[in-house]
Design an enzyme around this catalytic site. Structure first.
Site, mmCIF file in Angstrom:
data_model
loop_
_atom_site.group_PDB
_atom_site.id
_atom_site.type_symbol
_atom_site.label_atom_id
_atom_site.label_comp_id
_atom_site.label_asym_id
_atom_site.label_seq_id
_atom_site.Cartn_x
_atom_site.Cartn_y
_atom_site.Cartn_z
ATOM 1 C CG ASN A 229 -0.294 -0.012 2.527
ATOM 2 O OD1 ASN A 229 0.743 0.629 2.718
ATOM 3 N ND2 ASN A 229 -0.868 -0.738 3.478
ATOM 4 C CG LEU A 230 0.905 6.151 -0.821
ATOM 5 C CD1 LEU A 230 1.770 6.028 -2.077
ATOM 6 C CD2 LEU A 230 -0.113 7.283 -0.976
ATOM 7 C CB SER A 231 1.570 3.843 4.570
ATOM 8 O OG SER A 231 1.024 2.555 4.751
ATOM 9 C CD GLU A 232 2.141 -2.462 3.467
ATOM 10 O OE1 GLU A 232 1.697 -3.167 4.390
ATOM 11 O OE2 GLU A 232 1.899 -2.687 2.256
ATOM 12 C CG ASP B 49 -5.566 -10.040 3.797
ATOM 13 O OD1 ASP B 49 -4.356 -9.864 3.615
ATOM 14 O OD2 ASP B 49 -6.088 -10.112 4.920
#
Length: 477
Positions: A195-198, A264
């Protein structure tokens, strides 16, 4: 538009990763504890759902694909609950039991559609021998079309690099939902889905879409990835591949209630679509649509084929339109958890006219969701005679499902919908005409459940029978 879903039934996918059990305790709150300034929840409902890598496998199985799940568990009640829940939804489990560790469990307490607290029971599986996991992967490679490595940083993927090499050597694509900021661990993967934060935790803050593309392409080159999919919440998702233009897909979510498990769902749909023989671009299209559905549900959830088909037709939600009885029950349960009022009505609706449309619009105004139960062709014939219905069931349901006022359409075979209503138990049961409430099929069951029953008037001068008579007269004339 006409949507052709992938042939999920011929797709085989293995999921390896951190499995966990999600527990949910629901109940009302009406006072503050005298022991501490916290609300007192009177628990009246307890649910257990597979989470983490297990939720990925459930998402794959819910599409009709062949899902196999490998992970580490303890030897405890949580492991047994996981195995039973997954077997019930056709996920084939092959867990490695570790007697010295508990099964990872997350307990959430919810009241009034709000999560009050989460309690985690875990020790992690770092240091556990990975060889049994490798053996299970090797045994399955000849019969699967994709391998998903679901990383929640709990230890099951400590040997992720060896797992990637096993799959790539066999020509099986490897999809990874990463948790670690050390992307070196994932070198050589077919697809990463941060995701964007990761993603930004690895490459730094990105102020523009161009920066996402530039830094993403560098990641692909640095770690020998085949592709990178960055999921960007309300901004949709971006697919990056060497030698190809970036593919940016806007979100399809209409209402966001809970993002738990959305990642998921994305990787599960991606894997099932690829294993069915579709392209990566097509897989991302379906995954984006599925994400728009699942964030409209409370808690870790899955997406059914009919929900996915409705979503890619532009109706992403809890599954609008024509449904089976079982799919309807799931949609109603999700609506209730959001505190929505469910209204239900029924009829033949053979030749839809202005009276029907007005009646259904008025019924919809009485709640948040409207269910229309429709007599089957055989049921209609018994009720109206051999000349009816004029329009077959499928056409009647499609027309009803296209109305703005109608959320869900379901059919029933019996002369009355009493059994169906007893299974759904709407908050409000409505019927048009000159009935008395106690004469309406299902009224006793609805009242017994604390619901309401209401009779609405039809618009004067509108009648299917009169329309049929006029058509017959015009033919004679």
């Amino acid at each position: 538009m006409k949507v052709t879903l992938p042939e999920f039934e011929r797709a085989g996918v293995m999921v390896v990763g951190d499995v966990m059990l999600d527990r949910y305790w629901y109940g009302p709150t009406s006072r503050i504890s005298p022991e501490a300034p916290v609300p007192v929840v009177k628990v009246n409902t307890i649910e257990e759902r597979p989470g983490g890598a297990a939720n990925v496998a459930m998402n794959i199985a819910s599409l009709g694909a062949n899902a196999r799940l490998v992970g580490l568990t303890g030897i405890d009640d949580a492991a047994r609950a996981l195995s039973k829940s997954l077997a019930d939804v056709n996920v084939k489990c092959d867990f490695v039991s570790v007697p010295t560790h508990p099964t990872i469990t997350k307990l959430r307490v919810l009241s009034r559609n709000q999560q009050l607290i989460r309690l985690d029971f875990e020790e992690g599986f770092e240091g556990v021998d990975p060889q049994p996991l490798h053996e299970r992967i090797n045994q399955a490679l000849s019969s699967i079309g994709a391998l998903v490595l679901s990383d929640y940083a709990k230890g099951a993927l400590a040997s992720v690099q060896q797992m990637i090499q096993l799959a790539r050597k066999a020509g099986v694509p490897v999809l990874i939902d990463p948790k670690s900021t050390d992307f070196e661990r994932y070198r050589g993967a077919t697809l990463l889905t941060p995701n964007l934060s990761e993603f930004e935790a690895v490459v730094g803050k990105c102020k523009t879409e161009e920066e996402i593309v530039e830094r993403g392409m560098k990641l692909i080159a640095d770690y020998e990835l085949s592709a990178l999919l960055v999921t960007r919440s309300e901004q949709g998702m971006s697919l990056l591949q060497p030698g190809k233009a970036p593919l940016h897909m806007p979100t399809q979510a209409q209402e966001v209630y809970d993002v738990t498990g959305a990642g998921d769902t994305v990787i599960g749909v991606l894997a099932a679509t690829l294993a069915a023989g579709n392209s990566l671009e097509e897989a991302c299209f379906f995954a984006n649509a599925a994400a728009g559905v699942v964030v409209g549900k409370l808690g870790t959830s899955t997406v059914s084929p009919i929900e996915l088909e409705n979503a890619v037709r532009g109706r992403a939600d809890t599954g609008f339109g024509v449904m089976t009885e079982e799919e309807l029950k799931l949609a109603v349960a999700a609506a209730r958890k959001r505190g929505e009022k469910v209204v239900m009505t029924n009829g033949v609706f053979d030749i839809l006219h202005a009276g029907h449309v007005s009646y259904l619009a008025n019924a919809r105004k009485l709640g948040d969701r409207l269910i229309v139960a429709v007599n089957s062709d055989a049921s209609t014939k018994r009720l109206k005679g051999d000349s009816r219905p004029v329009n077959p069931l499928e056409q009647r349901m499609i027309v009803l499902g296209a109305l703005e006022a109608v959320d869900w359409v379901v059919s029933f075979e019996e002369d009355t919908p009493q059994r169906l209503i007893a299974g759904i138990l709407p908050d409000l049961l409505v019927k048009g005409g000159d009935y008395k409430p106690e004469e309406i099929a299902g009224s006793k069951e609805v009242w017994a459940n604390g619901g309401e029953v209401l009779v609405l008037n039809f618009e004067d001068g509108c009648s299917t029978t009169n329309i049929i008579k006029k058509i017959q007269q015009d033919k004679k004339g």
